[in-house]
Design a protein around this motif. Structure first.
Motif, short mmCIF file in Angstrom:
data_model
loop_
_atom_site.label_atom_id
_atom_site.label_comp_id
_atom_site.label_asym_id
_atom_site.label_seq_id
_atom_site.Cartn_x
_atom_site.Cartn_y
_atom_site.Cartn_z
N VAL A 35 -8.52 -2.09 -5.14
CA VAL A 35 -7.73 -3.29 -5.32
C VAL A 35 -6.26 -2.92 -5.42
O VAL A 35 -5.88 -2.01 -6.19
CB VAL A 35 -8.17 -4.07 -6.57
CG1 VAL A 35 -7.30 -5.31 -6.75
CG2 VAL A 35 -9.64 -4.45 -6.46
N PHE A 36 -5.41 -3.63 -4.65
CA PHE A 36 -3.97 -3.39 -4.66
C PHE A 36 -3.25 -4.70 -4.93
O PHE A 36 -3.74 -5.78 -4.58
CB PHE A 36 -3.53 -2.82 -3.30
CG PHE A 36 -4.17 -1.49 -2.99
CD1 PHE A 36 -3.58 -0.30 -3.40
CD2 PHE A 36 -5.38 -1.43 -2.29
CE1 PHE A 36 -4.18 0.92 -3.10
CE2 PHE A 36 -5.97 -0.22 -2.00
CZ PHE A 36 -5.38 0.96 -2.41
N SER A 37 -2.10 -4.58 -5.55
CA SER A 37 -1.38 -5.79 -5.94
C SER A 37 -0.65 -6.44 -4.79
O SER A 37 -0.41 -7.65 -4.79
CB SER A 37 -0.38 -5.47 -7.06
OG SER A 37 0.59 -4.52 -6.60
N SER A 38 -0.22 -5.67 -3.79
CA SER A 38 0.55 -6.23 -2.69
C SER A 38 0.25 -5.46 -1.43
O SER A 38 -0.34 -4.36 -1.45
CB SER A 38 2.05 -6.20 -2.99
OG SER A 38 2.50 -4.85 -3.05
N LEU A 39 0.66 -6.01 -0.32
CA LEU A 39 0.46 -5.35 0.96
C LEU A 39 1.18 -4.02 1.01
O LEU A 39 0.71 -3.04 1.60
CB LEU A 39 0.94 -6.28 2.08
CG LEU A 39 0.52 -5.92 3.50
CD1 LEU A 39 -1.00 -5.88 3.63
CD2 LEU A 39 1.12 -6.90 4.49
N ASP A 40 2.36 -3.94 0.39
CA ASP A 40 3.13 -2.70 0.37
C ASP A 40 2.44 -1.59 -0.40
O ASP A 40 2.79 -0.41 -0.29
CB ASP A 40 4.51 -2.94 -0.24
CG ASP A 40 5.42 -3.71 0.71
OD1 ASP A 40 5.11 -3.74 1.93
OD2 ASP A 40 6.42 -4.30 0.24
N SER A 41 1.44 -1.95 -1.21
CA SER A 41 0.74 -0.95 -2.03
C SER A 41 -0.37 -0.25 -1.27
O SER A 41 -0.92 0.75 -1.77
CB SER A 41 0.14 -1.63 -3.26
OG SER A 41 1.14 -2.28 -4.02
N LEU A 42 -0.73 -0.73 -0.10
CA LEU A 42 -1.81 -0.09 0.65
C LEU A 42 -1.40 1.33 1.07
O LEU A 42 -0.27 1.56 1.49
CB LEU A 42 -2.14 -0.90 1.91
CG LEU A 42 -2.85 -2.24 1.72
CD1 LEU A 42 -2.99 -2.97 3.05
CD2 LEU A 42 -4.21 -2.04 1.09
N PRO A 43 -2.31 2.30 0.95
CA PRO A 43 -1.99 3.68 1.38
C PRO A 43 -1.81 3.76 2.89
O PRO A 43 -2.45 3.01 3.64
CB PRO A 43 -3.20 4.48 0.91
CG PRO A 43 -4.30 3.49 0.80
CD PRO A 43 -3.67 2.20 0.39
N VAL A 44 -0.97 4.70 3.30
CA VAL A 44 -0.69 4.86 4.73
C VAL A 44 -1.10 6.23 5.25
O VAL A 44 -0.94 6.52 6.43
CB VAL A 44 0.80 4.61 5.03
CG1 VAL A 44 1.16 3.17 4.73
CG2 VAL A 44 1.67 5.56 4.25
#
Length: 839
Positions: A35-44
């Motif tokens: 679970v991530f708080s925002s789209l920017d938090s997704l790992p790349v």
């Protein structure tokens, strides 16, 4: 922080080359959801095919193929639901509950997750209370007192809901609640004396008030000639056609509404006053037309019969005693297949083979034989209905207890409204011939009189009577406007003013037209040739700028241009403004002026008094009446001399209404001198005549016994009074003179003064009994027939005085004086009524 631009989110178009294959999907099932708080938090980086992520900021699920992220669509279907009720539901006026049950399903969730609720319109609580048990909602109607106190208007809605906590389904239902307001046995009530609690002072100020734009009660600036008000209005559901047996009838033009090729029903109510000779009820007969027919009282056999030229009399009641004068009867003739049937009061009286095609395309007549202009019906005909295609009665039945409606296949419905009209979808034009009348008396139960619903009328006798307002603005100026009222003309030989504004715009009704006339060349004429007097006409005139349109009974009667500015503050009724010309002879009801164009296309005239509309109403007549007949059938007049009876709230039996006070110099009678001499049939049938049962009763409070004190006088036919000793006297005569009485009774027990007594005179067959406080005081027997009499200047009966002269005026108070025709309400000693009479 990783930015959105540095994240590779694979588009759906990439799926064909680098997208998820079946192994990726299978791997997804065993993956771990992060679970991530925002789209920017997704790992790349360090991504593995099958990685799962849920972003809380946008509530989206993502899956990785090892290189980037796929947005996975989240689908939650709305639940489905249905109700076990539909349409508009009429709640029980007796308090019985109504249940509504939801049946629901959800494709994405177990049933246990579903929850149920209901949302009401703002006013539902005024109508009913609501409880819930899971999917079952129970609605309990309020009592009449409770709903009235809360201001319930009888209509509300509920919206039922089912939710799976994500989506919801809804379905709405409408509800109505109306209370049965008719009164038991009230069809027999032909007169009921009532006095308003609104203090109007002396009788001479009967036409006392109107309401302004702020709904304030204001007095007229002029009441010339003692105009008075009445409870006689068009807002009743019990109108019937009255015919005098001498040239009166109603007819259509050539029409197919009475063509009956197959199954059919012809029905109506009749009240014959004479049964000598033939009397036509429904007639289409034309010589040479085998499909024409007649429903009539046949002198041969002295019973009801049905005839057509092909078959002759093919149905006839075999008994000559089923129908008698001065009683209501429901009659019906039906055909189902090739079987014809005749019913009287729901009883099957005759059957026969009947296969003739009753198609003729000619006129339909009510109350006469058109071919010879004779065999007129003498009496009342009500609620004539013709149904083409259905035999609604094929075996014995209970006659209708309410006015008939236009049901499926109704081709004609008439003699049921206050104005002459066909209530079926055919809307066939009707014409009155002779001196017929539509009056509010029928076999149906009556409602209590309610001024806010039934309104009132002003009565004008054509002798310089008018009411006039001068001091505050009730005219629209340059704005849009509608003038509206009902008119009931009594005399077809005069032109009667309806109203006139101060700037000279006025409307009048004559024997052949209704006209709107005014400055700037305004004139609209509506031809009423063939439209009899003694029926209500709904009148409306709309003004939009300088364009005027007149409406009669909801029909467009014409358009013309007129003054754009209706100036001045004044308005007059009964005569021209400020003068005594074009005197009105008749009644005008529910007049009001509104600041809008109410009608732009044809409409059904109002069925109840028009209420005040804030910001729109300029003026309307008050909806209260002073001393009146609550049956709504007739107008009342004072006898000459004295100021007339007055209202009293200090001495009364029932606090809901005033009593009527008599000082010994005044009395009241039914019907004006003009009506009783020129149109006796208009008021004759409210009083006991012939050998019928009847009850005359009321509450009386004697203030003294110095002379004879008359309670009730029907010329020489009935005289009920106390003498100077307070002893009750009853005189009954079968002729209109004093040469001999068939009953002459005097008691020797004095009636006490300064207290209320219930007095009832009852005829039951040949028995005449006077009850005082429920106990028999006087009793006699006679089979004599009471004559049809009236006294010039005294109407059909008087109360509080003798119609035959002498110092016999009542001194004291009366309340709830009631006449019941055709019903002996008391046949043994009884407990006096404990509540006021409502009808």
């Amino acid at each position: 922080m990783t930015t959105l631009s540095s994240i590779r989110v694979l588009a759906e178009t990439d799926a064909g080359t680098t997208g998820l294959d079946s192994s990726d999907v299978l791997g997804l099932a065993g993956g771990v959801l992060n679970v991530f708080s925002s789209l920017d938090s997704l790992p790349v980086s360090s991504l593995t095919a099958g990685d799962q992520a849920y972003v809380t900021s946008n509530n989206r699920l993502y899956i990785s193929n090892g290189s980037g992220w796929y947005n996975v669509a989240l689908v939650n279907l709305s639940p489905t639901m249905s109700l076990d009720q539909s349409g508009t539901i009429e709640l029980s006026s007796e308090g019985a509950t109504t249940t509504v049950t939801i049946t629901a399903a959800d494709a994405d969730n177990p049933e246990a997750i579903l929850s149920y609720s209901v949302e009401s319109s703002g006013d539902f609580f005024k109508m009913a209370t609501l409880s819930q048990d899971s999917t079952v909602f129970t609605i309990t109607p309020r009592t009449e007192d409770s709903s009235v106190a809360l201001g319930d208007d009888g209509v509300a809605s509920l919206t039922f809901k089912t939710t799976d906590n994500i989506n919801q389904a809804t379905e709405a239902l409408s509800f109505t609640l109306s209370f049965i307001t008719t009164i038991d046995s009230s069809q027999h009530t032909t007169f009921l004396l009532k006095s308003s609690n609104e203090n109007y002072g002396t009788y001479a100020s009967q036409a006392y008030k109107f309401r302004d734009s702020n709904n304030n009660l204001l007095a007229w600036d002029a009441n010339v000639g003692d105009v008075h008000s009445s409870a006689f209005t068009p807002y009743k559901n019990n109108y019937s056609l009255l015919l005098d047996g001498n040239g009166d009838y109603v007819r259509t033009g050539f029409t197919t509404v009475a063509d009956l090729p197959g199954d059919y029903t012809i029905e109506c109510w009749i009240y014959p006053r004479a049964l000598t000779g033939n009397h036509l009820i429904v007639d289409t007969f034309v010589s040479g037309y085998n499909g024409s027919y007649q429903l009539y009282w046949r002198s041969t056999g002295s019973s009801l019969a049905m005839y057509n030229p092909q078959d002759g009399v093919f149905l006839q009641d075999p008994s000559s005693s089923t129908i008698a004068v001065n009683n209501w009867y429901h009659i019906a003739v039906t055909r189902s297949g090739t079987t014809g049937r005749m019913f009287i009061n729901g009883a099957l009286v005759d059957t026969g083979t009947h296969d003739q095609d009753l198609t003729h395309g000619r006129s339909l007549a009510i109350g006469t034989q058109l071919a010879n202009s004779n065999n007129y019906f003498d009496g009342f005909i009500s609620n004539v209905r013709i149904i083409n295609g259905t035999a609604i009665y094929t075996s014995a039945f209970t006659p209708p207890t309410e006015p008939l409606e236009a049901i499926t296949n109704t081709s004609f419905l008439g003699m049921h409204l206050p104005y002459l009209a066909d209530g079926s979808t055919n809307d066939t034009t009707l014409r009155m011939h002779g001196n017929g009348a539509l009056i509010p008396w029928s076999p149906f139960l009556k409602e209590p009189y309610d001024g806010s619903k039934h309104g009132m009328s002003l009565q004008f006798n054509g002798t310089n009577q008018r009411v006039q307002h001068d001091t505050t603005t009730v005219n629209p100026g340059t704005g849009d406007c509608t003038w509206e009222c009902w008119i009931y003309p009594y005399n077809d030989t005069t032109s009667s003013i309806i109203f006139e504004t101060q700037n000279g715009m006025y409307a009048w009704i004559s024997y052949n037209s209704i006209t709107l006339y005014g400055p700037s060349g305004l004139r609209i004429d509506y031809s009423r040739v063939g439209e009899a007097d003694r029926t209500w006409h709904h009148f409306a005139a709309t003004k939009s700028g300088s364009t005027y349109t007149m409406w009669v009974n909801g029909k467009n009667a014409g358009t013309d241009t007129g003054p754009a500015d209706v100036t001045g503050t004044g308005i007059s009724f009964g005569c021209r403004y400020g003068t005594n010309s074009l005197d009105n002879v008749g009644a005008v009801a529910d007049f009001h002026i509104t600041k809008e164009v109410k009608y732009t296309s044809e409409f059904t005239p109002p069925t109840s008094a028009v209420a005040h509309s804030p910001g729109k109403t300029l003026m309307r007549w008050a909806d209260d009446v002073k001393i009146y007949d609550a049956s709504g059938t007739h107008e009342l007049h004072k006898l000459s001399g004295g100021g007339g009876p007055q209202q009293s709230t200090s001495v009364r039996k029932w606090s809901t209404h005033s009593s009527t006070q008599f000082t010994g110099n005044d009395a009241m009678f039914l019907g004006s001198e003009r009506i009783s001499e020129q149109e006796p049939s208009m008021i004759l049938d409210c009083v006991p005549i012939g050998t019928e049962d009847f009850t005359i009763e009321g509450w009386f409070y004697w203030s003294s016994h110095a002379n004879n004190r008359y309670l009730y006088s029907q010329s020489y036919a009935i005289q009920l009074y106390t003498n100077s000793n307070g002893y009750m006297n009853l005189l009954v005569n079968d002729s209109n003179d004093s040469s001999s009485y068939i009953i002459s009774l005097t008691d020797n027990l004095a009636i006490g003064i300064n207290t209320w007594h219930h007095v009832a005179l009852v005829r039951n067959g040949s028995s005449f009994v006077v009850y005082v406080n429920g106990q028999s005081y006087l009793a006699g027997t006679s089979s004599g027939a009471l004559p049809e009499v009236r006294t010039a200047g005294f109407g059909t009966f008087a109360y509080g005085a003798s119609q035959t002269g002498g110092a016999a005026n009542f001194v004291g108070y009366m309340q709830d004086l009631r006449i019941s025709k055709g019903l002996a309400r008391y046949t043994t000693n009884f407990t006096p009524p404990t509540e006021e009479f409502l009808q």
